[in-house]
Design a protein around this motif. Structure first.
Motif, PDB file in Angstrom:
ATOM      1  N   UNK A  31       0.864  -1.176   0.000  1.00 43.80           N
ATOM      2  CA  UNK A  31       0.000   0.000   0.000  1.00 43.80           C
ATOM      3  C   UNK A  31       0.898   1.222   0.000  1.00 43.80           C
ATOM      4  N   UNK A  32       0.817   1.989  -1.068  1.00 42.83           N
ATOM      5  CA  UNK A  32       1.665   3.179  -1.127  1.00 42.83           C
ATOM      6  C   UNK A  32       1.319   4.128   0.014  1.00 42.83           C
ATOM      7  N   UNK A  33       0.053   4.219   0.363  1.00 43.70           N
ATOM      8  CA  UNK A  33      -0.343   5.083   1.487  1.00 43.70           C
ATOM      9  C   UNK A  33       0.303   4.652   2.787  1.00 43.70           C
ATOM     10  N   UNK A  34       0.288   3.330   3.065  1.00 47.73           N
ATOM     11  CA  UNK A  34       0.906   2.809   4.292  1.00 47.73           C
ATOM     12  C   UNK A  34       2.414   3.064   4.291  1.00 47.73           C
ATOM     13  N   UNK A  35       3.034   2.879   3.123  1.00 51.23           N
ATOM     14  CA  UNK A  35       4.484   3.092   3.027  1.00 51.23           C
ATOM     15  C   UNK A  35       4.810   4.565   3.279  1.00 51.23           C
ATOM     16  N   UNK A  36       4.031   5.434   2.658  1.00 46.27           N
ATOM     17  CA  UNK A  36       4.254   6.866   2.888  1.00 46.27           C
ATOM     18  C   UNK A  36       4.077   7.212   4.363  1.00 46.27           C
ATOM     19  N   UNK A  37       2.998   6.700   4.984  1.00 45.85           N
ATOM     20  CA  UNK A  37       2.748   7.009   6.402  1.00 45.85           C
ATOM     21  C   UNK A  37       3.882   6.477   7.285  1.00 45.85           C
ATOM     22  N   UNK A  38       4.419   5.305   6.964  1.00 45.59           N
ATOM     23  CA  UNK A  38       5.530   4.744   7.744  1.00 45.59           C
ATOM     24  C   UNK A  38       6.777   5.629   7.632  1.00 45.59           C
ATOM     25  N   UNK A  39       7.041   6.105   6.423  1.00 45.90           N
ATOM     26  CA  UNK A  39       8.193   6.992   6.225  1.00 45.90           C
ATOM     27  C   UNK A  39       7.997   8.318   6.971  1.00 45.90           C
ATOM     28  N   UNK A  40       6.772   8.825   6.942  1.00 43.44           N
ATOM     29  CA  UNK A  40       6.483  10.081   7.645  1.00 43.44           C
ATOM     30  C   UNK A  40       6.648   9.888   9.145  1.00 43.44           C
ATOM     31  N   UNK A  41       6.087   8.800   9.665  1.00 39.38           N
ATOM     32  CA  UNK A  41       6.186   8.535  11.107  1.00 39.38           C
ATOM     33  C   UNK A  41       7.638   8.351  11.526  1.00 39.38           C
ATOM     34  N   UNK A  42       8.425   7.659  10.679  1.00 39.60           N
ATOM     35  CA  UNK A  42       9.834   7.437  10.985  1.00 39.60           C
ATOM     36  C   UNK A  42      10.701   8.645  10.692  1.00 39.60           C
ATOM     37  N   UNK A  43      10.105   9.702  10.168  1.00 38.48           N
ATOM     38  CA  UNK A  43      10.810  10.932   9.822  1.00 38.48           C
ATOM     39  C   UNK A  43      12.031  10.688   8.949  1.00 38.48           C
ATOM     40  N   UNK A  44      11.868   9.752   7.983  1.00 38.25           N
ATOM     41  CA  UNK A  44      12.945   9.506   7.026  1.00 38.25           C
ATOM     42  C   UNK A  44      13.030  10.685   6.069  1.00 38.25           C
ATOM     43  N   UNK A  45      14.078  10.713   5.255  1.00 35.70           N
ATOM     44  CA  UNK A  45      14.193  11.786   4.264  1.00 35.70           C
ATOM     45  C   UNK A  45      12.983  11.777   3.330  1.00 35.70           C
ATOM     46  N   UNK A  46      12.591  10.564   2.898  1.00 33.98           N
ATOM     47  CA  UNK A  46      11.419  10.450   2.037  1.00 33.98           C
ATOM     48  C   UNK A  46      10.177  10.935   2.777  1.00 33.98           C
ATOM     49  N   UNK A  47      10.050  10.550   4.024  1.00 42.33           N
ATOM     50  CA  UNK A  47       8.904  10.958   4.824  1.00 42.33           C
ATOM     51  C   UNK A  47       8.780  12.457   4.928  1.00 42.33           C
ATOM     52  N   UNK A  48       9.896  13.115   5.148  1.00 38.81           N
ATOM     53  CA  UNK A  48       9.882  14.581   5.219  1.00 38.81           C
ATOM     54  C   UNK A  48       9.506  15.187   3.872  1.00 38.81           C
TER      55      UNK A  48
END
Length: 191
Positions: A31-48
């Motif tokens: 799920x691209x949405x779940x992957x994006x949310x995981x990156x955002x929560x983990x504050x990765x570069x992609x998430x930011x």
């Protein structure tokens, strides 16, 4: 390998049905949405990078989404198949996914679109917002996401229809009834 695209607007039930399909068919859920949310929560570069894009209700650029998706597929070399939830959202993404899978001696087996009208979607997401508090379910963001789906994303369906891979299932009704219909479509792929 069984590779499915579960298609539908926000609130159509893709996440709910994906969980059931994963269990029954032993698929890896992407799920691209779940992957994006995981990156955002983990504050990765992609998430930011994507946090504000998603918060505004916009689609993340294809290049970022495709690279992330390929990374997820490559993490699961022993998978019996994948269920793609929320991807592809553009014809360019569908073409990139087809190319990536072909390069890995695979392809999309089928695309199943959950048909749900806008009134039902609005009611479902309002309930989900109360429970989860997801930022992308807020009323103003939701309206933009639904418009994005019906204005842009839905145009991916003819791409798969031209390949003879598109099936539609009524996404309104009891969860188990919808699941049974989805399973019948999937079982027909191997018949």
């Amino acid at each position: 390998m069984l590779n499915l695209v579960l298609f539908g607007p926000p609130g159509a039930g893709k996440g709910t049905q994906s969980e059931k399909l994963i269990s029954k068919y032993n698929l890896v859920h992407i799920s691209t949405g779940d992957i994006f949310r995981a990156h955002i929560k983990g504050q990765t570069d992609l998430g930011k990078q994507v946090s504000q894009i998603i918060a505004d209700g916009n689609l993340v650029p294809d290049s970022i989404t495709i690279a992330m998706l390929e990374e997820e597929i490559n993490k699961n070399p022993q998978a019996k198949g994948f269920i793609f939830d929320g991807f592809p959202r553009t014809v360019a993404q569908a073409e990139a996914l087809d190319k990536f899978l072909k390069d890995n001696n695979s392809s999309i087996t089928g695309v199943i679109a959950l048909d749900v009208n806008e009134q039902e979607l609005t009611q479902r997401i309002a309930k989900r917002q109360e429970i989860s508090g997801r930022a992308d379910d807020a009323a103003d963001k939701l309206k933009k996401r639904i418009e994005e789906y019906f204005g842009k994303t839905i145009h991916v369906l003819p791409y798969y229809e031209a390949q003879g891979k598109l099936s539609k299932v009524n996404g309104i009704g009891e969860i188990e009834t919808i699941f049974t219909e989805l399973s019948q479509v999937i079982d027909s792929y191997s018949a």
